[in-house]
Scaffold this motif. Structure first.
Motif, PDB file in Angstrom:
ATOM      1  N   SER A  45      -6.838   3.262  -4.076  1.00  0.00           N
ATOM      2  CA  SER A  45      -6.989   2.909  -2.291  1.00  0.00           C
ATOM      3  C   SER A  45      -5.812   3.606  -1.550  1.00  0.00           C
ATOM      4  CB  SER A  45      -5.801   1.734  -2.977  1.00  0.00           C
ATOM      5  OG  SER A  45      -5.477   0.581  -1.577  1.00  0.00           O
ATOM      6  N   GLU A  79      -6.570  -1.756   6.600  1.00  0.00           N
ATOM      7  CA  GLU A  79      -5.512  -2.279   5.462  1.00  0.00           C
ATOM      8  C   GLU A  79      -5.471  -3.366   5.111  1.00  0.00           C
ATOM      9  OE1 GLU A  79      -1.822  -1.432   7.666  1.00  0.00           O
ATOM     10  OE2 GLU A  79      -1.824   0.321   7.600  1.00  0.00           O
ATOM     11  N   LEU A 111       1.199  -1.301  -0.284  1.00  0.00           N
ATOM     12  CA  LEU A 111       0.187  -0.337   0.415  1.00  0.00           C
ATOM     13  C   LEU A 111       0.742   0.829  -0.163  1.00  0.00           C
ATOM     14  CD1 LEU A 111      -2.818  -1.259   2.513  1.00  0.00           C
ATOM     15  CD2 LEU A 111      -2.969  -1.727   0.247  1.00  0.00           C
ATOM     16  N   LEU A 166      -7.635   5.273   1.388  1.00  0.00           N
ATOM     17  CA  LEU A 166      -7.237   4.892   3.166  1.00  0.00           C
ATOM     18  C   LEU A 166      -7.326   5.166   4.234  1.00  0.00           C
ATOM     19  CD1 LEU A 166      -6.129   1.891   3.981  1.00  0.00           C
ATOM     20  CD2 LEU A 166      -3.973   2.343   3.988  1.00  0.00           C
ATOM     21  N   LYS A 193      -9.791   4.551   7.091  1.00  0.00           N
ATOM     22  CA  LYS A 193      -8.934   4.329   8.804  1.00  0.00           C
ATOM     23  C   LYS A 193      -9.903   5.455   9.775  1.00  0.00           C
ATOM     24  CE  LYS A 193      -3.847   3.407   7.758  1.00  0.00           C
ATOM     25  NZ  LYS A 193      -3.045   3.892   7.992  1.00  0.00           N
ATOM     26  N   HIS A 199      -8.151  -2.754   2.172  1.00  0.00           N
ATOM     27  CA  HIS A 199      -8.110  -3.060   1.075  1.00  0.00           C
ATOM     28  C   HIS A 199      -6.880  -3.476   0.038  1.00  0.00           C
ATOM     29  CE1 HIS A 199      -8.492   2.013   0.426  1.00  0.00           C
ATOM     30  NE2 HIS A 199      -8.981   1.309   1.451  1.00  0.00           N
ATOM     31  N   ARG A 200      -5.990  -4.854   1.270  1.00  0.00           N
ATOM     32  CA  ARG A 200      -5.371  -5.500   0.458  1.00  0.00           C
ATOM     33  C   ARG A 200      -6.688  -7.088  -0.300  1.00  0.00           C
ATOM     34  NH1 ARG A 200      -1.483  -4.582   4.587  1.00  0.00           N
ATOM     35  NH2 ARG A 200       0.243  -4.117   3.545  1.00  0.00           N
ATOM     36  N   ASP A 257      -6.240   0.821  11.951  1.00  0.00           N
ATOM     37  CA  ASP A 257      -5.815   0.737  11.221  1.00  0.00           C
ATOM     38  C   ASP A 257      -5.181  -0.399   9.778  1.00  0.00           C
ATOM     39  OD1 ASP A 257      -5.451   3.633  11.865  1.00  0.00           O
ATOM     40  OD2 ASP A 257      -3.704   3.583  11.507  1.00  0.00           O
TER      41      ASP A 257
END
Length: 246
Positions: free
Chosen positions: A181, A155, A20, A185, A189, A158-159, A151
């Motif tokens: 992304s 993440e 990221l 992101l 968060k 998003h992955r 957080d």
């Protein structure tokens, strides 16, 4: 039901391939000095160590990275292009402020792209992807109740979305998802900071994974839209509490 360790392994293997950060998908052998600096400063912005509105002084950055101001200016232009910095007249460069308008735009575009991904995935229902999804959901579950897990949860989401895009088999679509992304992101968060929000989010991810196993693209898209709407609304409330106009 206990998670199959093989599913967790499948997710971790794929997740390790998703960075990221800026230029994670670069096909070139090396990055220029400006690109390296932009990537490092971008990491700080996404991580929150450089807050919205923080000044990006050319000389300070030149001193830190032991270079001239030319590569720094180019690095700032890269960050500006990626939506992470803005150059203001007579004030110089600074980290972009979070805004409700940008939040709505980003989540709307990301949701539209993800619907294309979902349609492609539902056609194939690749066993490897289903294992990755189950492992990813298990990883999300492990972060739900952790007060400091917001957080890492965002993440992981998003992955999962980027891994899904890779399985869709459309390289341009994957790159568009990856580019969005980083910009979205920071908002994710905010939207997933609370335990309550993560509990609802992981329930929707579980339902979506089961729907994908059935090949029910419409249900997966409905749940994805609901997740995006929930996250956007939660982030918008945080911005409103911070005095950002909505």
């Amino acid at each position: 039901m206990a998670t199959d360790p093989r599913d967790l392994d499948a997710f971790e293997q794929w997740a390790s391939k998703v960075e990221l950060r800026l230029f994670a998908d670069s096909s070139g052998p090396t990055l220029t000095v400006s690109e390296q600096i932009a990537a490092k400063v971008g990491d700080r912005i996404v991580a929150g160590s450089l807050a919205p509105g923080a000044r990006l002084g050319e000389q300070e950055l030149a001193d830190e990275f032991a270079t001239s101001r030319g590569p720094i200016r180019e690095a700032i232009r890269i960050l500006e292009r990626e939506g992470l910095a803005v150059v203001l007249p007579r004030r110089g460069a600074e980290v972009t402020s979070l805004s409700a308008a940008e939040l709505r735009d980003l989540f709307e575009v990301r949701a539209g792209l993800y619907e294309i991904v979902v349609r492609k995935l539902a056609e194939t229902r690749a066993p490897e992807l289903l294992a990755v999804m189950r492992g990813g959901v298990a990883r999300l579950e492990s972060l739900v109740e952790d007060p400091t897990g917001g957080d890492a949860y965002a993440e992981t989401v998003h992955r999962l979305m980027q891994i899904s895009a890779r399985f869709a088999g459309n390289e341009r679509l994957r790159r568009m998802m990856a580019a969005l992304s980083l910009q979205s992101l920071r908002y994710s968060k905010l939207g997933l900071a609370s335990v309550e929000r993560r509990r609802r989010s992981v329930r929707l991810w579980k339902q979506a994974t089961k729907a994908l196993e059935r090949g029910d693209a419409e249900q997966v898209m409905l749940l994805a839209r609901q997740r995006a709407q929930d996250s956007a609304e939660a982030a918008s409330r945080v911005l409103g509490d911070a005095g950002v106009p909505t």
